[in-house]
Design an enzyme around this catalytic site. Sequence first.
Site, PDB file in Angstrom:
ATOM      1  N   LYS A  61       0.839  -1.196   0.000  1.00  0.00           N
ATOM      2  CA  LYS A  61       0.000   0.000   0.000  1.00  0.00           C
ATOM      3  C   LYS A  61       0.874   1.247   0.000  1.00  0.00           C
ATOM      4  O   LYS A  61       1.903   1.308   0.680  1.00  0.00           O
ATOM      5  CB  LYS A  61      -0.906   0.009   1.227  1.00  0.00           C
ATOM      6  N   ASP A  91      -8.842   2.947   1.333  1.00  0.00           N
ATOM      7  CA  ASP A  91      -9.263   1.719   2.002  1.00  0.00           C
ATOM      8  C   ASP A  91      -8.173   1.322   2.995  1.00  0.00           C
ATOM      9  O   ASP A  91      -7.116   0.831   2.606  1.00  0.00           O
ATOM     10  CB  ASP A  91      -9.487   0.625   0.950  1.00  0.00           C
ATOM     11  N   ILE A  92      -8.431   1.546   4.286  1.00  0.00           N
ATOM     12  CA  ILE A  92      -7.441   1.307   5.333  1.00  0.00           C
ATOM     13  C   ILE A  92      -7.818   0.035   6.084  1.00  0.00           C
ATOM     14  O   ILE A  92      -8.839   0.001   6.774  1.00  0.00           O
ATOM     15  CB  ILE A  92      -7.358   2.497   6.304  1.00  0.00           C
ATOM     16  N   GLU A  93      -6.981  -1.000   5.970  1.00  0.00           N
ATOM     17  CA  GLU A  93      -7.284  -2.276   6.608  1.00  0.00           C
ATOM     18  C   GLU A  93      -6.029  -2.912   7.197  1.00  0.00           C
ATOM     19  O   GLU A  93      -4.908  -2.490   6.947  1.00  0.00           O
ATOM     20  CB  GLU A  93      -7.916  -3.244   5.597  1.00  0.00           C
ATOM     21  N   LYS A  94      -6.294  -3.967   7.959  1.00  0.00           N
ATOM     22  CA  LYS A  94      -5.247  -4.822   8.523  1.00  0.00           C
ATOM     23  C   LYS A  94      -4.180  -4.005   9.243  1.00  0.00           C
ATOM     24  O   LYS A  94      -4.481  -3.129  10.046  1.00  0.00           O
ATOM     25  CB  LYS A  94      -4.669  -5.711   7.421  1.00  0.00           C
TER      26      LYS A  94
END
Length: 277
Positions: A61, A91-94
Amino acid sequence: MKETGVKAFTLAFILAGNGCDPAWDGERPLDGDDAAQIKRIRDAGGDVVVSMGGSDKEGRKLGEVCPDEQSLANAYQKVIDAYQLKAIDIDIEKGEFESPAAQDRELGALKILKQRNRDLKTIVVFPVDRSGPNDDGKRLIRRAHEIGSDVDVFTIMPFAFGGTDMTRDTISATEGLAREIAGTFAIPLEEAYRKAGISSKNGGVEETVWLEDFHNFLDYATDRRLGRFTFWAVNRDRPGDPSDDSGSGIPQRDWDFTKVVARYSGALVDPAREPQN
């Protein structure tokens, strides 16, 4: 677009290519086939939002690869300029979602972009619990307010959280989001709904989101005047195997879910109707 009336799409994902440099899936150049697809959508009277980040993209990312908020903003600006975008989706994940430093880098970059691009709309997408944002999500909203990121819509992904009744659990999560926004920004709940969004999924394996749920989401989004109602994903909106994102895994007709989302006209972000591709 012809069969459903949908006018716009969220296209995903922009990742890090050569260092802190944006590329589709981290591989395809900005001026390649994806640019041609955007042109086809616009020639047909539609528009796009471009999404950066994703779930299973650890270490790829831009928010993780770019060393600071300025370089990250510069990378995002290349995408904005390449397509003359009106809106972007982060999209901010994990690991990125759980890292305070990564959250601050993303939010700092968005603040810079809003200063550079007066009319740009920004969307931040993140995971959620059935009751609303978890501690990481609450921090994300709080820090956006503290540093003045001016995020237009905070959008939750109300799935993969052990839901059993997806209408009930999605509405519960969204109500929790709206309350958190209202409390953090000291605004009325009615105004907070305009800064809140749902990015659901269609079908599924462990959890199943049915077409009836989507009709319920549409009614709820319309009643609350949510800032966004979208889903993952157009390419899954047909019968087929959900494991490779080629189908929903449930009985349905092609584009059933897209037709529901296309009916939503209350979104804050323009373009307003954005099932993700």
